[in-house]
Design an enzyme around this catalytic site. Structure first.
Site, PDB file in Angstrom:
ATOM      1  N   SER A 497      -0.824   0.918  -6.786  1.00 21.14           N
ATOM      2  CA  SER A 497       0.168   0.415  -5.826  1.00 21.14           C
ATOM      3  C   SER A 497       1.581   0.855  -6.203  1.00 21.14           C
ATOM      4  O   SER A 497       1.840   2.038  -6.390  1.00 21.14           O
ATOM      5  CB  SER A 497       0.052  -1.109  -5.740  1.00 21.14           C
ATOM      6  OG  SER A 497       0.740  -1.604  -4.615  1.00 21.14           O
ATOM      7  N   ASP A 583      -5.736   0.960   4.607  1.00 21.23           N
ATOM      8  CA  ASP A 583      -4.815   0.187   3.780  1.00 21.23           C
ATOM      9  C   ASP A 583      -3.517  -0.064   4.552  1.00 21.23           C
ATOM     10  O   ASP A 583      -2.817   0.874   4.928  1.00 21.23           O
ATOM     11  CB  ASP A 583      -4.526   0.957   2.493  1.00 21.23           C
ATOM     12  CG  ASP A 583      -3.761   0.139   1.466  1.00 21.23           C
ATOM     13  OD1 ASP A 583      -3.109  -0.845   1.862  1.00 21.23           O
ATOM     14  OD2 ASP A 583      -3.815   0.486   0.276  1.00 21.23           O
ATOM     15  N   HIS A 628      -6.605  -3.036  -0.257  1.00 20.69           N
ATOM     16  CA  HIS A 628      -5.515  -2.320  -0.915  1.00 20.69           C
ATOM     17  C   HIS A 628      -5.952  -1.803  -2.277  1.00 20.69           C
ATOM     18  O   HIS A 628      -5.889  -0.604  -2.537  1.00 20.69           O
ATOM     19  CB  HIS A 628      -4.306  -3.250  -1.056  1.00 20.69           C
ATOM     20  CG  HIS A 628      -3.135  -2.627  -1.743  1.00 20.69           C
ATOM     21  ND1 HIS A 628      -2.619  -1.409  -1.360  1.00 20.69           N
ATOM     22  CD2 HIS A 628      -2.381  -3.043  -2.784  1.00 20.69           C
ATOM     23  CE1 HIS A 628      -1.584  -1.104  -2.133  1.00 20.69           C
ATOM     24  NE2 HIS A 628      -1.431  -2.071  -3.012  1.00 20.69           N
TER      25      HIS A 628
END
Length: 665
Positions: A497, A583, A628
């Site tokens: 991320s 995502d 995610h």
């Protein structure tokens, strides 16, 4: 008690709103507030209407709050748990170690939500929500409450469980690995449990009981990753479901939190730098909520309650006039003063870097420098510091096999995050253990932008100070090499991320420090993402990355470090990227654009270099689904490990044999 509570709320209505008039506006750093303010609380006492002496000490921090970036441990439990002796803790770890080593691979499963209420433990067993008597929780004697297969989802699991006060109902939030969408089911507890209702896209939810002993479920509705609506519902003969509150500001989101004593339900309206809290009476939930303090830019606060006292955790550093009625004494927990003044014993207060702690799978903490890993009994834990460009000392936590010799020739896997004021995850995972067992060195770099050393540590690594995190990461890797931990040709780097920003930036600025990189759902196109306000999280993220659409200073600064913007024809480390098709947090488009631009730059560099140049491997692995980050994806784990071993030219036979002990293949 009920009359007293009404008087209390009425008094709050008139006294607490004046708090804002006395607050001095200060430059403060934003933080994912509820997730980790609790472990760096620093107190200033305020003599209100009665003193706070002889308060019981607190040793237990427990529950997780279901919210976007929050896992708020409750920092004010009712009573102190008996401390286990070190030998008991070690025995517990020995049991975990034995179980991990002996259980067949097909029995390894994701650990799901579990909650104790009354005399029962509620948890997931197989594909069912079940409960068992507390003393029988480790046996197979349980009662099935709900079969998750009824929802017709692909591999569903329970993310969160809440039980109604008198155990008439239980609510469970259920989702799948490949999607962030969730469904909350409400089950009526009886001789024949039955699903009473289900609600889609629920984020946080809590139970309270009204004056008529009716259970009321409050829950937040999430749409496009944005939590703006709060609902309340009842069941049985008096069934209803109504919207209770809607937040109009798109940069704020709402999450619910039930105080530890269940006396109040708090409705927390927050963005990255500012918060506003409303109290809902846990015994009169149909009454209008009471505002604690209206939102003031830069002021974050959080509310707990115990024994008719409010405890307010805030980042406001100056003494504040905070008048409460005689039965509502409280104090403000200030995040800028000395933690030694705290009358409560916290679970894991922030320590100087040399005492940095490692969180094992059972949640226990070990602080001794060089202590053996109590699970494997074969690895060492070290804490060292790197000096960044500006002289700032940056802590690192290092793991390696106890009997390793000539560490300079061992492979190194560096972990980094450095964003949102969140701590770098160091939780125990099977793949990390097998890497250490196979001779790898694991290093965790606690760079600025994260939350390990408090609010200022985060402030010094966000907005127009984001390059500090990059300088820290570079200094950490150079320090590791300088102190004899591996070498550039055996050094790998991993992040997920927002951690991808620093990794991508380092690949542009100092690629010679690395041999290979693995990224998962990485944030690589900061500039274009933050200029697109149609994306779900752009408005919420402005306080972290800046507003390049309206602020030229922010735009120019982002251009300096944005991984996508700074790709040039040069040699890069090999990079393996795992991305997810749908995502919503990190759009696939930005990752694809980054990968294509990087490949083009490598081809151009190869042409200029001539024959004999060995180009790095750039792999983009796009997984289906809309989640995610999927930590427990066995396919992802094996693909990443295979990539690292191949890039470093290592034999992966033994590591995959060891992985089979823990993962299903």
């Amino acid at each position: 008690m009920q009359q007293k509570s009404k008087l209390y709320l009425q008094a709050l209505k008139y006294s607490i709103p004046h708090l804002g008039k006395c607050m001095q506006k200060q430059h403060v750093s934003h933080c994912n507030f509820a997730d980790h303010y609790y472990n760096r609380i620093k107190l200033k006492k305020y003599h209100l209407t009665k003193c706070l002496q002889n308060k019981p000490r607190i040793s237990e921090l427990a529950r997780n709050i279901p919210s976007r970036n929050f896992s708020c441990k409750e920092f004010l439990p009712i009573k102190q748990e008996n401390k286990k002796s070190l030998s008991e803790n070690m025995d517990a770890f020995e049991k975990v170690r034995t179980k991990l080593e002996t259980q067949p691979q097909e029995e390894y499963e994701i650990i799901n939500a579990e909650i104790k209420h009354g005399g029962f433990v509620y948890y997931q067993e197989g594909c069912c929500l079940v409960r068992s008597k507390d003393e029988e929780a480790d046996n197979d004697n349980y009662e099935v409450l709900f079969n998750l297969e009824e929802l017709k989802l692909e591999q569903p699991f329970i993310d969160c469980i809440r039980v109604a006060p008198d155990e008439k109902y239980v609510a469970a939030k259920i989702r799948t690995e490949d999607s962030e969408a969730s469904t909350c089911v409400v089950v009526k507890l009886s001789d024949q449990p039955v699903m009473e209702a289900s609600f889609p896209n629920v984020s946080s939810f809590e139970w309270v009981k009204d004056e008529e002993d009716e259970d009321v479920l409050f829950y937040t509705f999430q749409r496009n990753l944005r939590c703006h609506d709060v609902y309340r519902a009842t069941f049985g003969d008096n069934r209803r479901n109504e919207r209770f509150y809607t937040e109009k500001d798109p940069s704020f989101f709402v999450f619910l939190y039930l105080t530890k004593d269940s006396r109040f339900l708090t409705m927390n309206i927050m963005n990255k730098t500012t918060s506003e809290v409303w109290l809902i009476d846990g015994m009169s939930p149909w009454d209008p909520p009471v505002l604690i303090q209206k939102r003031i830019h830069g002021v974050l606060y959080y509310v707990e309650h115990r024994d008719d006292e409010l405890y307010i955790l805030t980042n406001v550093g100056e003494p504040t006039e905070f008048k409460l009625p005689p039965w509502a004494c409280g104090f403000i927990m200030d995040t800028n003063s000395d933690p030694k003044n705290c009358p409560f014993q916290l679970c894991s207060p922030i320590r100087p870097p040399k005492y940095y702690t490692y969180k094992f799978s059972e949640g226990k903490l070990f602080e001794e420098t060089g202590h053996e890993d109590p699970i494997t009994k074969t690895s060492r834990v070290l804490r060292i510091e790197a000096k960044s460009k500006d002289g700032k000392l940056v802590p690192m936590t290092i793991f390696h096999k106890t009997d390793s010799e000539d560490l300079q020739k061992k492979p190194l896997l560096v972990h980094v995050y450095g964003a949102y004021g969140m701590d770098l995850k160091m939780n125990f995972r099977p793949e990390r253990r097998v890497l250490v067992d196979d001779g790898w060195i694991l290093a965790y770099c606690h760079v600025r932008g994260g939350g390990e050393l408090g609010l200022q540590w985060h402030a010094d690594g966000r907005l127009t100070k984001k390059l500090n995190g990059l300088a820290d990461l570079e200094a950490c890797i150079k320090t590791l090499h300088g102190q004899g931990f591996s070498q550039p040709s055996l050094t790998t780097l991993t992040a997920f991320s927002a951690g991808g920003v620093l990794v991508g930036a380092l690949c542009n600025s100092n690629p010679e420090l690395l041999r290979a990189v693995t990224l998962e759902a990485p944030f690589l196109d900061v500039l274009n993402t933050m200029m697109d306000t149609t994306l779900p999280l752009t408005l919420e993220e402005l306080e972290e990355w800046g507003n390049p659409s309206s602020d030229e200073k922010h735009k120019n600064y982002i251009k300096r470090y944005c991984p996508y913007q700074n790709i040039k024809p040069k040699h890069y480390p090999s990079i393996h990227i795992t991305a997810y098709e749908n995502d919503e947090r990190v759009p696939l488009k930005g990752i694809v654009n980054y990968t294509e631009k990087l490949k083009e730059a490598i081809v151009e560099h190869a042409k200029d270099t001539g024959e004999g140049y060995q180009a790095p491997n750039i792999i983009l692995d796009i997984q289906p689904g809309g989640n995610h980050v999927i930590e427990d994806s066995h396919k992802k784990i094996t693909a990443q490990i295979k990539f690292l071993y191949e890039e470093l030219g290592l034999d992966s036979t033994s590591v995959f044999e060891n992985l089979k002990k823990y993962l299903k293949f």
